[in-house]
Structure formats: C-alpha cells, structure tokens
Write a protein that holds these residues in place. Sequence first.
Motif, PDB file in Angstrom:
ATOM      1  N   PRO A 258       0.819  -1.228   0.000  1.00  0.00           N
ATOM      2  CA  PRO A 258       0.000   0.000   0.000  1.00  0.00           C
ATOM      3  C   PRO A 258       0.847   1.271   0.000  1.00  0.00           C
ATOM      4  O   PRO A 258       0.428   2.297  -0.520  1.00  0.00           O
ATOM      5  N   GLN A 259       2.060   1.190   0.602  1.00  0.00           N
ATOM      6  CA  GLN A 259       2.937   2.359   0.612  1.00  0.00           C
ATOM      7  C   GLN A 259       3.733   2.459  -0.689  1.00  0.00           C
ATOM      8  O   GLN A 259       3.877   3.544  -1.257  1.00  0.00           O
ATOM      9  N   THR A 260       4.234   1.324  -1.172  1.00  0.00           N
ATOM     10  CA  THR A 260       5.082   1.356  -2.375  1.00  0.00           C
ATOM     11  C   THR A 260       4.279   1.763  -3.609  1.00  0.00           C
ATOM     12  O   THR A 260       4.794   2.438  -4.502  1.00  0.00           O
ATOM     13  N   ARG A 261       2.997   1.383  -3.666  1.00  0.00           N
ATOM     14  CA  ARG A 261       2.157   1.786  -4.813  1.00  0.00           C
ATOM     15  C   ARG A 261       2.085   3.307  -4.930  1.00  0.00           C
ATOM     16  O   ARG A 261       1.935   3.849  -6.018  1.00  0.00           O
ATOM     17  N   ILE A 262       2.172   3.999  -3.788  1.00  0.00           N
ATOM     18  CA  ILE A 262       2.072   5.462  -3.773  1.00  0.00           C
ATOM     19  C   ILE A 262       3.439   6.114  -3.993  1.00  0.00           C
ATOM     20  O   ILE A 262       3.565   7.107  -4.691  1.00  0.00           O
ATOM     21  N   GLU A 263       4.474   5.533  -3.390  1.00  0.00           N
ATOM     22  CA  GLU A 263       5.756   6.225  -3.309  1.00  0.00           C
ATOM     23  C   GLU A 263       6.853   5.648  -4.198  1.00  0.00           C
ATOM     24  O   GLU A 263       7.832   6.335  -4.490  1.00  0.00           O
ATOM     25  N   GLY A 264       6.717   4.388  -4.568  1.00  0.00           N
ATOM     26  CA  GLY A 264       7.842   3.711  -5.214  1.00  0.00           C
ATOM     27  C   GLY A 264       7.857   3.875  -6.732  1.00  0.00           C
ATOM     28  O   GLY A 264       7.075   4.623  -7.316  1.00  0.00           O
ATOM     29  N   GLU A 265       8.777   3.148  -7.373  1.00  0.00           N
ATOM     30  CA  GLU A 265       8.846   3.139  -8.834  1.00  0.00           C
ATOM     31  C   GLU A 265       7.524   2.660  -9.436  1.00  0.00           C
ATOM     32  O   GLU A 265       7.119   3.101 -10.504  1.00  0.00           O
ATOM     33  N   ILE A 266       6.839   1.754  -8.728  1.00  0.00           N
ATOM     34  CA  ILE A 266       5.612   1.157  -9.285  1.00  0.00           C
ATOM     35  C   ILE A 266       4.431   2.120  -9.309  1.00  0.00           C
ATOM     36  O   ILE A 266       3.368   1.777  -9.814  1.00  0.00           O
ATOM     37  N   GLN A 267       4.620   3.351  -8.794  1.00  0.00           N
ATOM     38  CA  GLN A 267       3.566   4.353  -8.993  1.00  0.00           C
ATOM     39  C   GLN A 267       3.363   4.621 -10.481  1.00  0.00           C
ATOM     40  O   GLN A 267       2.332   5.156 -10.884  1.00  0.00           O
ATOM     41  N   GLN A 268       4.360   4.243 -11.303  1.00  0.00           N
ATOM     42  CA  GLN A 268       4.246   4.415 -12.764  1.00  0.00           C
ATOM     43  C   GLN A 268       3.413   3.313 -13.413  1.00  0.00           C
ATOM     44  O   GLN A 268       3.109   3.400 -14.605  1.00  0.00           O
ATOM     45  N   LEU A 269       3.090   2.253 -12.662  1.00  0.00           N
ATOM     46  CA  LEU A 269       2.403   1.085 -13.233  1.00  0.00           C
ATOM     47  C   LEU A 269       0.937   1.039 -12.829  1.00  0.00           C
ATOM     48  O   LEU A 269       0.500   1.753 -11.926  1.00  0.00           O
ATOM     49  N   ASP A 270       0.202   0.166 -13.506  1.00  0.00           N
ATOM     50  CA  ASP A 270      -1.172  -0.138 -13.125  1.00  0.00           C
ATOM     51  C   ASP A 270      -1.198  -0.591 -11.654  1.00  0.00           C
ATOM     52  O   ASP A 270      -0.338  -1.367 -11.231  1.00  0.00           O
ATOM     53  N   PRO A 271      -2.185  -0.111 -10.884  1.00  0.00           N
ATOM     54  CA  PRO A 271      -2.224  -0.489  -9.457  1.00  0.00           C
ATOM     55  C   PRO A 271      -2.399  -1.992  -9.219  1.00  0.00           C
ATOM     56  O   PRO A 271      -2.200  -2.465  -8.099  1.00  0.00           O
ATOM     57  N   GLU A 272      -2.744  -2.738 -10.280  1.00  0.00           N
ATOM     58  CA  GLU A 272      -2.900  -4.193 -10.130  1.00  0.00           C
ATOM     59  C   GLU A 272      -1.645  -4.956 -10.565  1.00  0.00           C
ATOM     60  O   GLU A 272      -1.613  -6.188 -10.495  1.00  0.00           O
ATOM     61  N   HIS A 273      -0.628  -4.233 -11.040  1.00  0.00           N
ATOM     62  CA  HIS A 273       0.592  -4.915 -11.522  1.00  0.00           C
ATOM     63  C   HIS A 273       1.154  -5.811 -10.424  1.00  0.00           C
ATOM     64  O   HIS A 273       1.297  -5.394  -9.284  1.00  0.00           O
ATOM     65  N   PRO A 274       1.466  -7.073 -10.752  1.00  0.00           N
ATOM     66  CA  PRO A 274       1.908  -7.992  -9.694  1.00  0.00           C
ATOM     67  C   PRO A 274       3.256  -7.604  -9.080  1.00  0.00           C
ATOM     68  O   PRO A 274       4.183  -7.244  -9.799  1.00  0.00           O
ATOM     69  N   VAL A 275       3.304  -7.693  -7.760  1.00  0.00           N
ATOM     70  CA  VAL A 275       4.559  -7.497  -7.023  1.00  0.00           C
ATOM     71  C   VAL A 275       4.635  -8.586  -5.954  1.00  0.00           C
ATOM     72  O   VAL A 275       3.619  -9.162  -5.572  1.00  0.00           O
ATOM     73  N   THR A 276       5.834  -8.866  -5.488  1.00  0.00           N
ATOM     74  CA  THR A 276       6.018  -9.856  -4.428  1.00  0.00           C
ATOM     75  C   THR A 276       6.448  -9.137  -3.151  1.00  0.00           C
ATOM     76  O   THR A 276       7.334  -8.270  -3.188  1.00  0.00           O
ATOM     77  N   GLU A 277       5.806  -9.499  -2.041  1.00  0.00           N
ATOM     78  CA  GLU A 277       6.202  -8.910  -0.759  1.00  0.00           C
ATOM     79  C   GLU A 277       7.468  -9.595  -0.253  1.00  0.00           C
ATOM     80  O   GLU A 277       7.532 -10.826  -0.159  1.00  0.00           O
ATOM     81  N   LEU A 278       8.452  -8.780   0.100  1.00  0.00           N
ATOM     82  CA  LEU A 278       9.758  -9.313   0.491  1.00  0.00           C
ATOM     83  C   LEU A 278       9.685 -10.253   1.686  1.00  0.00           C
ATOM     84  O   LEU A 278      10.416 -11.244   1.751  1.00  0.00           O
ATOM     85  N   TRP A 279       8.812  -9.951   2.642  1.00  0.00           N
ATOM     86  CA  TRP A 279       8.763 -10.787   3.843  1.00  0.00           C
ATOM     87  C   TRP A 279       8.409 -12.222   3.491  1.00  0.00           C
ATOM     88  O   TRP A 279       8.832 -13.154   4.174  1.00  0.00           O
ATOM     89  N   LYS A 280       7.659 -12.401   2.381  1.00  0.00           N
ATOM     90  CA  LYS A 280       7.309 -13.763   1.981  1.00  0.00           C
ATOM     91  C   LYS A 280       8.525 -14.507   1.429  1.00  0.00           C
ATOM     92  O   LYS A 280       8.680 -15.707   1.653  1.00  0.00           O
ATOM     93  N   VAL A 281       9.370 -13.783   0.703  1.00  0.00           N
ATOM     94  CA  VAL A 281      10.599 -14.403   0.195  1.00  0.00           C
ATOM     95  C   VAL A 281      11.498 -14.783   1.367  1.00  0.00           C
ATOM     96  O   VAL A 281      12.040 -15.889   1.445  1.00  0.00           O
ATOM     97  N   ILE A 282      11.627 -13.852   2.312  1.00  0.00           N
ATOM     98  CA  ILE A 282      12.563 -14.049   3.421  1.00  0.00           C
ATOM     99  C   ILE A 282      12.071 -15.139   4.372  1.00  0.00           C
ATOM    100  O   ILE A 282      12.864 -15.866   4.960  1.00  0.00           O
ATOM    101  N   SER A 283      10.756 -15.271   4.493  1.00  0.00           N
ATOM    102  CA  SER A 283      10.236 -16.336   5.364  1.00  0.00           C
ATOM    103  C   SER A 283       9.972 -17.621   4.585  1.00  0.00           C
ATOM    104  O   SER A 283       9.451 -18.590   5.129  1.00  0.00           O
ATOM    105  N   GLY A 284      10.305 -17.634   3.286  1.00  0.00           N
ATOM    106  CA  GLY A 284      10.260 -18.873   2.510  1.00  0.00           C
ATOM    107  C   GLY A 284       8.912 -19.240   1.917  1.00  0.00           C
ATOM    108  O   GLY A 284       8.735 -20.353   1.424  1.00  0.00           O
ATOM    109  N   THR A 285       7.954 -18.324   1.927  1.00  0.00           N
ATOM    110  CA  THR A 285       6.633 -18.653   1.391  1.00  0.00           C
ATOM    111  C   THR A 285       6.402 -18.098  -0.018  1.00  0.00           C
ATOM    112  O   THR A 285       5.353 -18.324  -0.605  1.00  0.00           O
ATOM    113  N   ALA A 286       7.364 -17.340  -0.551  1.00  0.00           N
ATOM    114  CA  ALA A 286       7.269 -16.898  -1.947  1.00  0.00           C
ATOM    115  C   ALA A 286       8.655 -17.044  -2.568  1.00  0.00           C
ATOM    116  O   ALA A 286       9.669 -17.064  -1.866  1.00  0.00           O
ATOM    117  N   LYS A 287       8.686 -17.162  -3.888  1.00  0.00           N
ATOM    118  CA  LYS A 287       9.970 -17.354  -4.563  1.00  0.00           C
ATOM    119  C   LYS A 287      10.682 -16.026  -4.784  1.00  0.00           C
ATOM    120  O   LYS A 287      10.036 -15.013  -5.076  1.00  0.00           O
TER     121      LYS A 287
END
Lengths: 348, 348
Positions: A258-287
């Motif tokens: 919710p914060q990165t959609r407003i402030e990050g590079e992805i503010q240039q993209l469609d709000p539905e553009h897929p992104v991966t949450e880092l905590w999921k990678v770090i805790s092993g639940t996302a690639k």
Amino acid sequence: MTQPSDKALVPFVSVDHMMQLIHHIGIEPMLCGLADYIESDFKRWELFDKTPRVASHSAEGVIELMPTSDGEVYGFKYVNGHPKNTAEGLQTVTAFGLLADVASGYPVLLTEMTILTAMRTAATSAMVARHLAPKGADTMAMIGNGAQSEFQTLAMKAICGLKSVRLYDTDPAATAKCAANLANHGINVVSCASPEDAIEGAQILTTCTADKQYATILTDNMVGAGVHINAIGGDCPGKTELAPAILHRSDIFVEFPPQTRIEGEIQQLDPEHPVTELWKVISGTAKGRTSDRQITLFDSVGFAIEDFSALRYVRDQLPPTGLYHPLDLLADPDDPRDLFGMVHRAST
Amino acid sequence: MTQPSDKALVPFVSVDHMMQLIHHIGIEPMLCGLADYIESDFKRWELFDKTPRVASHSAEGVIELMPTSDGEVYGFKYVNGHPKNTAEGLQTVTAFGLLADVASGYPVLLTEMTILTAMRTAATSAMVARHLAPKGADTMAMIGNGAQSEFQTLAMKAICGLKSVRLYDTDPAATAKCAANLANHGINVVSCASPEDAIEGAQILTTCTADKQYATILTDNMVGAGVHINAIGGDCPGKTELAPAILHRSDIFVEFPPQTRIEGEIQQLDPEHPVTELWKVISGTAKGRTSDRQITLFDSVGFAIEDFSALRYVRDQLPPTGLYHPLDLLADPDDPRDLFGMVHRAST
C-alpha cells in the motif's frame, strides 16, 4: 528540586554518541547486525501493526511519522525529505526515532536517526540483495554518489561479499567524495564518466538520486538480463528513477505494497501490476530469484519496520557502552495523581 | 570531535525546565497566555492540516501521534493513555512534543508535554467556557480530582473568573490532595461527599475521570437547566462519562467531529447527531450559548491544534529564559552529501 526517578529518564543517543557507537562496534559489523535484526523482523512481519507513513506535504518537501508496533514494543521515526536543503547547506533527510514500552506507554529510547537511517537503509538493501542478486554477484554500479552511497557500498561488501563498486554521479565532485571515502575499505573503487560505463560488468545496479521529480536514471537499453536492481532514490509521489519499460521486464519485490504503490517506482504502473512482498521471500513462502537471466528489482521506499529493527538493535547494544545521556523527558510525580503538587513544589 | 552547528542543535525543554518556566511566567498568566494562543489558532482553524490522531491500541492502553501544520510550522505530540499505570506508580498520560520548520523539515523545539498537556487542556476548557458558560458563572463542580483537576480549576479562575470549586472523587484521598493543592490560590474550595453535593449551585460541571470504560459520572436527573458541562475524561473508544439522556438535552460543541465521533461522549449517539464545531463559535460564524436555560456541553477529547498552540507559546516564551538545553539531535555534516565522511572523521 528533587531528582527524577529512573522511569522518568529516557536514554538519548545524540549524533555524537551514534558516531561513537558505530566506531565502537565497527561499521561493517554494525551493518551486519542491523541486517540480522531487519531480517528477523521481516520473518515475523505478520504480527506487526502496519500503517502507511503519516505524511505532511509542502511545496518544499515532506515531514513524515512512521509508527509501528510488534505488540510488546512501539517505535516511530520522524523524518523529513527536502531536496532543496542541500543548496542551503542542510541535509535532505534528517530523522530521529523513539521506542516505547507498549504495556506502559513509557518511552525507553530516543535517538538521532539521520545516520541510523542511512545504516538501516544500506543494511536492508544488502539483506535483500543477499536473497535476490544472482549467485556470485561481486560488482555493483552505484548511480548517485550522495549521502547514502558509501553506506550502501559497505553494506553490500559486508553482507553480500561485494568486491568492486563502479561510481557515477552527474556531479563529478560527488563521485570524488565517495571514492575518497571508500579508499582503504578493502573494496575496488572505479569512478566512471557515464551511467553506461558504471553498469559495465555490474550484477547489482543501485540507483540513489535525490531529485523530487520523475527522472530516468536507468533507461531500458542499459539494463541487461541477470541483474539485481536496488532502487533506493524514488520514495515519494512524483519521484521515480527507472524507465517504465524496465519495470515491465523485472520481477518486482516491495516492502509494504500500500505504501510502495504510492511512493515507489511502481507508482508508474497499473495499481494491479503484480509485485512480491519481500517478507514472503525471506520467510520462505514466496519465490525470490528463479533464474540467472531474470531481472529482480527491489523497489525500496523504506518502511517503519526497518526503523523499528534498527531502534531495537541500538537499544540492545547500548547499555554496556554508556554512549547515551539520560533525558528528563517524562514527568514522574511521587503520586501519579499529583502532577500539580510536583509542579508546585518545584518552586521551593 | 567537531562541534555541531546551530542548525543541528534542537532546544530541549526538560520536565525540570518546564516546571521552572511555569514558575518564571506564573501559572495563571501562563494559562491565560496558552488560552490566547489556542483561541487565535481556533480562529484560523481552516488553514490547518487536520488528521485524526494516529493511534496504536493495546490491551493496556493506547499510544498516539497527533500531528498538524499551519503551512509554516509543523508540530506533533506523542502521548500515551494507560489507565492502569497509576497502580504501578506511573502516570496515566505522559507526553512530549516537537515543532519543526516546514520549509526545511528541521525540528526547532523538543519539549516534555506531560505537564504542558495538562496546562493546554485546562486553558482550552476555560477558553471554551468563556464562550459557552452562562453569564456570571462563578462556581464549578470538579468531578474527578486526579492529575488534571487543579489545572482545570486555576484556568477557570484565571480565564473565566471562577470563585468557588466543589470537589468530588470516588477516592476521598484524591479530593484531599486537590483541596490541599488549591489552598492559598484565592479560590473557595469545598470538598463534597457525593457528586450530587458537588453540583449544588454550580453553573460549570467538569468531569475528568480516568476509567477506560463506559461510565456514568453524571446521570440525567443531576443536570439542571442553564449549566455548561466540560467533559474532559471521555477521550477514547469505549470510554465515556455522561448518561446519553444528558447528551440529548444538550447543545454539543466539539473540536474536530471526525475524531470526537470516535473518541468523545458522542460515540454514544447516532453518527448524524448535530454538533457545532467550536472554531465556528470562536470565529463568530456559529452560535454558542443562546439562552440562560440551555445546557451547553463541551465534549472535549483534545486535538492536535491545541498542542500546536502550546508548542508555539513555549517556543515564543523560551529564548530569553534560557530554560532549555541544546540537544545534538540532527546530523549536520559540513557537506550535506558527506554524511559518511562526518561519521568516519569522528573516529579520529
């Protein structure tokens, strides 16, 4: 006057004490320690109270409060972002932060965070790169050689085994400053005359520039396959660093959508553009990275939990060092209902 | 180590300095000064950045950040509310606050606000009573004789000409403490054995109790015509002090409706129930009291702008007194881009 009790005195880490603390611990060991604290908080991400930062925007910049809590400890950071400050000899970003005990609401640590934020931002970047950068990555392009650049470089060295950094800035004086600061730190430093030169042979591309505007620090044709992009500088609405085409070719990893959609590079993209949450990678639940040819992008904007981790780290390291002052911040009458009596007796 | 520049040093008002400042100015003149600052900010209410406070709730209490800005100066307060703290010898409410320059984002004042909040809350209550209480009101019932009670009483004396206060608390020790503190302050103090006794002959009814629960401090049959109710203590979800029937018989005045609907007495009412914004009364665009028989109710929850006014007041009064310490809070390298160099040189 009576002496305030221990409960009324909050340990305060001044700028001078923070610098002493960094030298006491050592800058690279401290960056590693911060990365470990941040990583452990990313692993328990779900239990944190998370809100987008509370921002007060003006024509000149922004003042933000970034609170969070893990249910036992509460932390917040005050931070400003004023790109034109440097022209007047002031910092673009200054910050301080506080930890408090959730059970009583009493603050337990107040500290400068201008330096600590540079340290935690670098530690976060390197901790994320350890998860996402291609295997054996040992060369980084550092585009933007301002206040963050040396911290970023040393964190990548300490945490990811970086051997070589290639510097570029639109202002050669910034590059010269950065190169001089990094001399004798056991890393190969190459000053470059163009961004194209800087990215030559680099597997990690870090962008950290400060203009509060849509900018294109990296164009599409500059970014080849098999790199990790660490995009630090775009961190408020209207401020980006990467060409949109790069974003479309990348797998994008973010702190708090919710914060990165407003402030990050992805503010240039469609709000539905897929992104991966880092905590999921770090805790092993996302690639994270799944192939050598993939472009991974950490769209970093900085999140309250990283500050919380840094505040916890300082709180834990501080006691034996004595590198703090006890600050008479909290009124502490003998009888809690007798605040007036305490004030009244102070006149005698 | 090099000395930090003036820009890096933030004036800090400790608890001890705040108590000295109160005695330096005088408690009643300071309450009047605060009321004037608060009233002037209510008159320019529309230009403020207004958000409901940012709250972090736990089983034991709440920690809140209350930011606001007038476009030139930014202020925020950190405040906790932990009703069970008194049982452990801690304050229910502790607070500190900060002012910053909007143009640069640099803090210009850090101060204790536990005492200052009691002062500004009392100044606000009395400033509002000056606008809403019946003409010639000179007697107040003070129900709840905790940490706020003496400040409330002296503000009503200094600002509204209160001559007599009638004290009641479920704990007679609290009443005894309050009565002793108010002796020799030029006001007639009557300790009462019941709330019914306390409200006898009072035109101003102040409730300030601390339980975090729905309570009924005033019942419907206790409140006659022609009074002003100053309801201080209900200030978070689930915490109220007045019977709903009283609310239905009153004209209700509030600080900031979106916050008061959640935290104030009116959380017991339909969300559409009419209320009047105080700033409109104070700036002359809405009516206050319109008859002698009317019941006016100030449903006080405390708003960020009142803290902002108090911070402005302290900032303006402070310089000639010297009652502050310069705090080394902000990193201030000679070259703003050379934060790392500053840290590095601190080791030598």
